[in-house]
Write an enzyme that holds these catalytic residues in place. Structure first.
Site, short mmCIF file in Angstrom:
data_model
loop_
_atom_site.label_atom_id
_atom_site.label_comp_id
_atom_site.label_asym_id
_atom_site.label_seq_id
_atom_site.Cartn_x
_atom_site.Cartn_y
_atom_site.Cartn_z
N LYS A 25 -18.45 -11.89 29.43
CA LYS A 25 -18.67 -13.18 30.09
C LYS A 25 -20.02 -13.20 30.81
CE LYS A 25 -15.15 -15.20 31.94
NZ LYS A 25 -14.01 -15.22 32.85
N ARG A 94 -14.65 -14.12 39.07
CA ARG A 94 -13.87 -13.91 37.84
C ARG A 94 -14.18 -12.56 37.22
NH1 ARG A 94 -12.64 -19.42 35.72
NH2 ARG A 94 -14.03 -20.81 36.84
N GLY A 103 -6.75 -13.50 30.35
CA GLY A 103 -5.63 -13.64 31.29
C GLY A 103 -5.08 -12.32 31.81
N MET A 105 -6.68 -10.03 33.73
CA MET A 105 -7.15 -9.60 35.05
C MET A 105 -7.24 -10.81 35.99
SD MET A 105 -9.87 -6.65 34.13
CE MET A 105 -10.69 -7.54 32.86
N ARG A 338 -18.76 -17.60 24.38
CA ARG A 338 -18.60 -16.31 23.68
C ARG A 338 -18.53 -16.62 22.19
NH1 ARG A 338 -12.09 -15.47 24.51
NH2 ARG A 338 -11.72 -17.48 23.58
N HIS A 454 9.99 7.86 3.82
CA HIS A 454 10.19 7.58 2.40
C HIS A 454 10.17 6.08 2.14
CE1 HIS A 454 12.66 6.85 -1.21
NE2 HIS A 454 12.04 7.92 -1.67
N GLU A 758 -3.22 19.78 2.23
CA GLU A 758 -2.29 19.10 3.15
C GLU A 758 -1.65 20.08 4.13
OE1 GLU A 758 0.53 16.90 0.74
OE2 GLU A 758 0.53 18.42 -0.80
N SER A 777 -7.87 16.88 -2.93
CA SER A 777 -7.40 15.56 -2.51
C SER A 777 -6.64 15.77 -1.21
CB SER A 777 -6.51 14.95 -3.59
OG SER A 777 -6.01 13.73 -3.13
N THR A 780 -3.23 13.50 3.69
CA THR A 780 -3.31 13.42 5.15
C THR A 780 -1.96 13.09 5.81
OG1 THR A 780 -4.17 11.21 4.77
CG2 THR A 780 -5.77 12.91 5.35
N ASN A 781 -0.96 12.71 5.00
CA ASN A 781 0.37 12.52 5.61
C ASN A 781 0.92 13.87 6.03
OD1 ASN A 781 0.11 9.87 4.72
ND2 ASN A 781 1.30 10.23 2.86
N ASP A 782 0.96 14.78 5.07
CA ASP A 782 1.45 16.12 5.41
C ASP A 782 0.48 16.85 6.32
OD1 ASP A 782 4.06 16.70 4.37
OD2 ASP A 782 3.23 16.41 2.37
N CYS A 845 -5.62 10.95 -0.42
CA CYS A 845 -4.55 10.15 -1.02
C CYS A 845 -3.39 9.93 -0.06
CB CYS A 845 -4.09 10.76 -2.33
SG CYS A 845 -3.32 12.36 -2.12
N TYR A 865 -13.90 9.50 -2.69
CA TYR A 865 -13.04 8.32 -2.87
C TYR A 865 -11.89 8.30 -1.87
CZ TYR A 865 -9.72 11.40 -5.27
OH TYR A 865 -8.83 12.39 -5.55
C1 PEP Z 1 0.35 13.40 1.71
O1 PEP Z 1 1.04 14.30 2.19
O2 PEP Z 1 -0.57 12.82 2.33
C2 PEP Z 1 0.61 12.93 0.35
C3 PEP Z 1 -0.17 12.03 -0.22
O3 PEP Z 1 1.73 13.40 -0.26
P1 PEP Z 1 3.19 12.82 0.02
O4 PEP Z 1 3.05 11.62 0.89
O5 PEP Z 1 3.80 12.52 -1.29
O6 PEP Z 1 3.84 13.97 0.71
MG MG Z 2 2.25 15.48 0.84
#
Ligand code: PEP
Ligand code: MG
Length: 894
Positions: A25, A94, A103, A105, A338, A454, A758, A777, A780-782, A845, A865
């Site tokens: 502001k 203000r 709103g 603060m 703004r 899942h 992983e 690859s 990144t979940n595991d 992935c 990628y």
């Molecule tokens: C992961 O672990 O990121 C992955 C892509 O494998 P999944 O989700 O099947 O365990």
């Molecule tokens: Mg996995």
């Protein structure tokens, strides 16, 4: 010598570039002042001053002097003195942080009024009632905000006066009444705080500034920041500005105006005006505002002047701007501007129009939109009103809107959908068993699990709407009903609406609006100005991005859809889903086999089925890479549930021998921590023939496609590797089978073999692993699960809300990559891997591959990628383009 820190800037001294110091502001007011717009003069106390106050509990010693100096300048400019008994200068105080926190603060208006100056104001304005009303508003706001008195106490006092007068709103109270009220307010303050309302105007000002500093850490503000991912240590600036009044009669008023329509993006000014009112009245909705157009008739001069200022601002900011303005007795003042907030559709429209008008270039137009806005536009939406109270809230796991009847198991979902009914599959959590039902249903709703459970992963992959982790629901599949915390009971066959974008569930059927953008993204054909704007932005993103975008897809249909949405290959084809349904008995036979012959027979029966799967997928992605991951989950997921089986056996008069055998195996294979157990590459090494069958199916599918004249590009991916030795063994087995198929077919096969990264150990030993890998690859979940030691299936729905509230997380690490921890492992592994193998291909992935913020990080980490669910591909393309632009911008400025 470094310059001493300054804590106060007059509006005329600042500029838009100083938003970190002056807040959004303050920077806007400064910029408008420089542009010569009619801004009531004032000054800004910086965010630095706030930070000092918040860390030391005291204002910086110089602040008082600097404020006094700036106030003196302001008083000279206005020709009036703060709180002087005759014709006093009044100011507003203000908050104004770097990022807008509407709103959240505090604000105190009419600072400078006291027992003496109220009479001066009455005289100068010629309106006694107005003066007393302003004074009682000051005491009320100051008492509550600065002195901490319960706001209701003032409200009660006002209500009593209204009742005595027989009036329903404050306008019915005359000057005398308001003067009485003022006295009452003062007594309330004395009673509640033991202190008098301060009569000294400078004292009022300093205390109000301090209260605004403190409001940075108020509960509302903190919660808002966590939700919006605004850092906690920025502090707020405070703007002190001469008051102007829109409530001095019919030649006065207040309003908001936009340089374009913020909901559609349409060109042309747009806004609301409220005659004879102050800004607070607009917020409080005391009276209905009229469309801005009506100002043309009410005050043509101000209307034209406002239009000129709006044009100046838009040309200057080269974007949609909004302003708050006040007209005081025919004189127009701009109180705030703004770059305005806008809907997703307006964002695309405006960026596109500004580019066509040659106000901005294509790069800038791309920077003005984002993946989240694109995703919002891609799906059908519910038309909800505030009256539509959800039945339950959960994790918004897969976006879109779906209406259907509730069912509690996969079979029922299949049966009803075969009969033409739309269904919503409701489960506590889903397992691979539920897959047919998830395919048949319109949406999936679970009471447990988070964004990488899942249900979430599978639903996203298939483009099914999904809300998971709706903890307030008690799902009782046996009784075929679920109940809510509030006691509502929903039975099988009842209709519900599931909003996967908002994460809500509603009883009954909410009205739906279809999405043109979703269709246009698949066909590539625009059907109107919005779709044209979206396709243009994407085309530009594609032309500038360095990251390739692939899909996580396991069926030819998903692969084809992903390709239509712009995927350049498959980054993750999960093969386990191919072992369900009718094929499950074959997997069961493989697990139960007592000898090699029995197992080989089962595997031989699976081979042609797998081969056919791969042929379909390779055909859909002809010419593009298809990364096929060998089976990953623990095998017992393919066997019946242990408890169900035990109950069945216990209840049977003549127990089935097969069931007995099955139960023995299920018990033998039972693991306390299956996610850390016999899965991934361990499975491939432990179950003879399983990996060979899968590799053969892939190789034979490639041969088949080659003979059909296709250009198959299969890549074999080994999951959950922790050490290079595992990968070496798996690779040797894969290469043995590939060589066999080459010898049998006479075809040349080029199938790279790579690994998922992983596990932290895999990342830390990436240099070794790269010796045996053609590609990495990142799963990144595991990798998030194992780095944090957090269960991806449970944590999000259990204690994450607490962690988010406490600010331990600003966002779930399963949703946006944790750059400092998991991200560091990714960077390390890429660097170490490439040092050993310069041709190593790298991608992501896990679910983070489709998350905008994470995509920017993966771009910077130099990956090749990202791979994500088909529906996230357009947003990933857009963000990969934006990441490339942001990168160029940073390197240009270095
Ligand atoms: C992961 O672990 O990121 C992955 C892509 O494998 P999944 O989700 O099947 O365990
Ligand atoms: Mg996995």
């Amino acid at each position: 010598m470094s310059k001493p820190t300054r804590y106060v800037y007059e509006f005329a001294e600042g500029s838009r570039e100083m938003a970190d110091l002056l807040g959004g502001k303050g920077a806007g007011l400064a910029e408008m002042t420089r542009l010569g717009l009619p801004v009531p003069p004032g000054f800004t106390v910086t965010t630095e001053a706030c930070k000092v106050y918040l860390t030391t509990g005291e204002e910086p010693p110089e602040l008082g002097i600097e404020e006094a100096r700036a106030l003196a300048v302001l008083e000279r400019a206005m020709g009036r003195t703060l709180g002087a008994p005759d014709d006093p200068l009044l100011v507003s105080v203000r908050s104004g942080a770097r990022f807008s926190m509407p709103g959240m603060m505090e604000t105190v208006l009419d600072i400078g009024l006291n027992d003496a100056s109220v009479t001066g104001l009455a005289k100068a304005s010629g309106q006694e009632r107005f003066a007393w009303d302003s004074y009682r508003r000051l005491i009320q706001m100051f008492g509550h905000t600065v002195m901490g008195v319960e706001g209701d106490l003032f409200e009660q006092a006002v209500a009593e006066h209204r009742t005595q007068r027989g009036t329903r709103d404050d306008h019915g109270l005359d000057a005398g009444e308001l003067a009485h009220l003022t006295d009452e307010f003062k007594s309330i303050i004395r009673r509640e705080t033991g202190e008098d309302f301060p009569q000294n105007p400078v004292d009022q000002l300093q205390r109000a500034v301090r209260a605004v500093f403190e409001s940075w850490n108020g509960e509302r503000a903190r919660l808002y920041r966590h939700r919006e991912h605004i850092p906690d240590d920025l502090g707020t600036a405070v703007n002190v500005q001469a008051m102007v009044f829109g409530n001095l009669g019919s030649d006065s008023g207040t309003g908001v105006a936009f340089t374009r329509d913020p909901s559609t993006g349409a060109r042309g000014t747009y806004g609301d005006y409220l005659p004879d009112a102050q800004g607070e009245d607009v917020v409080a909705g005391v009276r209905d505002a009229v469309p801005l157009d009506e100002l043309k008739a009410l005050d043509p001069r101000s209307y034209v002047e406002l239009g000129d200022h709006l044009r100046t601002l838009e040309n200057h900011y080269r974007d949609l701007c909004d302003v708050e303005f006040t007209i005081e007795r025919g004189r127009l003042w701009i109180l705030q501007t703004r770059v305005g907030k806008r809907t997703a559709a307006a964002a695309f429209h405006i960026a596109h129009d500004l580019r066509e008008e040659q106000t901005i270039d294509a790069d800038e137009a791309l920077a003005r939109v984002d993946g989240a806005a694109l995703t919002r536009l891609m799906f059908p939406r519910f038309e909800t009103t505030p009256a539509d109270v959800p039945l339950a809230h959960g994790v918004p796991a897969s976006p879109g809107a779906a209406v259907g009847v509730v069912v509690f198991d996969s079979a029922e979902a299949q049966r009803r959908s075969a009969a033409g009914q739309d269904t919503i599959l409701v489960r506590r959590e889903t397992t691979p068993d539920d897959l047919p039902g998830m395919i048949a249903a319109q949406a999936v709703l679970t009471s447990r699990g988070g964004k990488t459970s899942h249900a979430a992963v599978v639903a996203r992959g298939m483009g099914r709407v999904c809300v998971c982790g709706a903890e307030s629901l008690t799902v009782d599949p046996a009784a075929r009903r679920f109940t809510t915390d509030a006691g509502a009971v929903v039975r099988e066959g009842d209709t519900v609406s599931v909003d996967g974008t908002a994460g809500t569930v509603h009883l009954g059927a909410l009205p739906l609006t279809a999405s043109d953008v979703g269709r246009a993204l698949e066909t590539g054909a625009s059907t109107g100005s919005l779709t044209e704007a979206v396709l243009d932005a994407l085309a530009h993103a594609d032309s500038v991005r360095r990251l390739e975008v692939r899909a996580n897809a396991d069926t030819p249909e998903d692969a084809a859809r992903a390709r239509r949405l712009g995927a350049r290959g498959i980054g993750l084809c999960r093969t386990e889903h191919m072992f369900l349904g009718d094929r499950r008995t074959l997997v069961e036979a493989m697990i139960l086999a007592r000898d090699d012959t029995g197992r080989e027979r089962a595997l031989e029966a699976l081979l042609p089925l797998q081969r056919a799967d791969f042929i379909g997928i390779l055909e859909a992605m002809d010419g593009l890479p298809v990364t096929i991951r060998l089976i990953d989950p623990p095998l017992h997921e393919f066997l019946p549930d242990r408890t169900e089986l035990a109950v069945r056996l216990a209840g049977a008069t003549h127990p089935d021998v097969h069931d007995r055998e099955l139960l023995d195996t299920v018990e033998r294979m039972h693991e306390q921590n299956p996610m850390l157990g016999l899965r991934g590459v361990r499975l491939g090494l432990a179950v003879p023939g399983l990996m060979a069958m899968q590799v053969r199916a892939i190789a034979e599918a490639v041969v088949h496609r080659l003979r059909e004249g296709g250009r198959p590009r299969a890549e074999i991916m080994i999951p959950l590797v922790g050490t290079v030795e595992e990968l070496r063994l798996a690779r040797a087995e894969a290469e043995r089978v590939l060589a066999e198929v080459v010898a049998e077919s006479g075809e040349f096969l080029d199938c790279p073999v790579g690994t998922m990264i992983e596990l932290p150990r895999a990342a830390l030993t990436a240099g070794r692993i790269a010796e045996a890998a053609d590609f990495f690859s990142f799963g990144t979940n595991d990798l998030t699960q194992t780095t944090w030691g957090l269960s991806r299936d449970d944590a999000e729905a259990s204690f994450f809300p607490l962690y988010l509230d406490k600010g331990i997380f600003s966002v779930s690490p399963f949703e946006t990559i944790d750059q400092e921890g998991v991200g560091r492992l990714v960077e390390w592994a890429v660097e170490a891997g490439r040092a050993v193998n310069s041709r190593l291909e790298t991608g992501v992935c896990g679910e983070h591959g489709g998350d905008p913020e994470s995509i920017h990080f993966f771009h910077r980490a130099g990956l090749d990628y990202v791979s994500c669910s088909p529906f996230r591909i357009p947003a990933a393309r857009l963000e990969a383009g934006r990441a490339a632009l942001a990168d160029t911008a940073t390197s240009d400025s270095r």
